[in-house]
Design a protein around this motif. Structure first.
Motif, PDB file in Angstrom:
ATOM      1  N   HIS A 189       0.694  -1.107  -0.170  1.00 55.61           N
ATOM      2  CA  HIS A 189       0.165  -0.347  -0.620  1.00 55.61           C
ATOM      3  C   HIS A 189       1.212   1.174  -0.222  1.00 55.61           C
ATOM      4  O   HIS A 189       0.516   2.518  -0.624  1.00 55.61           O
ATOM      5  N   MET A 190       1.795   1.285   0.591  1.00 58.76           N
ATOM      6  CA  MET A 190       2.990   2.346   0.824  1.00 58.76           C
ATOM      7  C   MET A 190       3.131   2.304  -0.782  1.00 58.76           C
ATOM      8  O   MET A 190       3.595   4.091  -1.430  1.00 58.76           O
ATOM      9  N   GLU A 191       3.252   1.615  -1.380  1.00 59.94           N
ATOM     10  CA  GLU A 191       4.155   1.435  -2.442  1.00 59.94           C
ATOM     11  C   GLU A 191       3.129   1.849  -3.859  1.00 59.94           C
ATOM     12  O   GLU A 191       3.746   2.801  -5.203  1.00 59.94           O
ATOM     13  N   MET A 215      11.008   8.857   1.958  1.00 62.79           N
ATOM     14  CA  MET A 215      12.268   8.441   2.941  1.00 62.79           C
ATOM     15  C   MET A 215      12.140   7.098   3.137  1.00 62.79           C
ATOM     16  O   MET A 215      13.788   7.153   4.121  1.00 62.79           O
ATOM     17  N   HIS A 216      11.859   6.353   2.312  1.00 65.60           N
ATOM     18  CA  HIS A 216      12.641   4.929   2.118  1.00 65.60           C
ATOM     19  C   HIS A 216      13.444   4.899   0.733  1.00 65.60           C
ATOM     20  O   HIS A 216      13.476   5.580  -0.142  1.00 65.60           O
ATOM     21  N   GLY A 217      15.163   3.595   0.833  1.00 59.11           N
ATOM     22  CA  GLY A 217      15.624   3.176   0.674  1.00 59.11           C
ATOM     23  C   GLY A 217      14.767   2.158  -0.915  1.00 59.11           C
ATOM     24  O   GLY A 217      13.266   1.909  -0.845  1.00 59.11           O
ATOM     25  N   ALA A 218      15.768   2.022  -2.219  1.00 55.53           N
ATOM     26  CA  ALA A 218      14.573   1.784  -3.312  1.00 55.53           C
ATOM     27  C   ALA A 218      14.631   0.638  -2.636  1.00 55.53           C
ATOM     28  O   ALA A 218      13.614  -0.076  -2.882  1.00 55.53           O
ATOM     29  N   ASN A 219      15.078  -0.510  -1.520  1.00 51.75           N
ATOM     30  CA  ASN A 219      15.356  -1.699  -1.521  1.00 51.75           C
ATOM     31  C   ASN A 219      14.375  -1.868  -0.534  1.00 51.75           C
ATOM     32  O   ASN A 219      15.472  -1.945   0.932  1.00 51.75           O
TER      33      ASN A 219
END
Length: 131
Positions: free
Chosen positions: A25-27, A38-42
Motif C-alpha cells: 500500500h505504501m508503494e 523516506m525509504h530506500g529503493a530496496n
C-alpha cells in the motif's frame, strides 16, 4: 501481563503478511508517496526489521530487542520529518494492510488504536502535541 495480540493475530506468519501488505500500500497509494520517499529503493531490510519489531511489539519472541536493542522509536525516526500528514499516510497504509490480513474486526480495532498511539508518538514536527 503479556500482550495478547501476537497469539490473536496468529503468530509471525500473519505479521509478515501484514508487513508485506503495508509496504504494498505504501508503494501504491498516492497519499503515501511522501513516506515512501523516506525509504530506500530496496525495502527488504526495512520489512525484515518491521516484522521483528511487530512480533515483539505484539507480544511475541523478543528477537528485535535482542538483535537491535531498545526500539527508541522517536530517536530512530528523528532524521525524517514526521507530522500529521506523514502519520496519517502511515496509518492509511496500516489500516489497509490490516483489512487485507486481520479478519477479526475487534483485533483490527485494538491494533489500530495501538498503532495510532505509536505513530502519533513518533511525530517530531514543531509545536505538535505528543500527549
Amino acid at each position: 501481563m503479556r500482550n495478547p495480540h501476537f497469539d490473536a493475530i496468529g503468530g509471525e506468519a500473519p505479521i509478515a503478511r501484514l508487513v508485506e501488505r503495508f509496504y504494498f500500500h505504501m508503494e501504491s497509494l498516492p497519499e503515501a508517496a511522501a513516506i515512501r520517499a523516506m525509504h530506500g529503493a530496496n525495502l527488504t531490510p526495512v520489512k525484515d526489521v518491521l516484522v521483528k519489531f511487530l512480533v515483539e511489539w505484539m507480544g511475541g519472541p523478543k528477537v528485535y530487542s535482542t538483535e537491535r536493542g531498545h526500539p527508541r522509536l522517536r530517536h530512530k525516526h528523528m532524521t525524517f520529518p514526521i507530522g500529521e500528514s506523514e502519520r496519517d499516510a502511515w496509518m492509511l497504509c496500516m489500516r489497509r494492510a490490516m483489512e487485507d490480513v486481520v479478519a477479526n474486526a475487534t483485533l483490527r480495532q485494538q491494533l489500530e488504536q495501538a498503532f495510532f498511539k505509536t505513530a502519533n508518538f513518533i511525530r517530531n514536527d514543531r509545536g505538535s502535541n505528543h500527549a
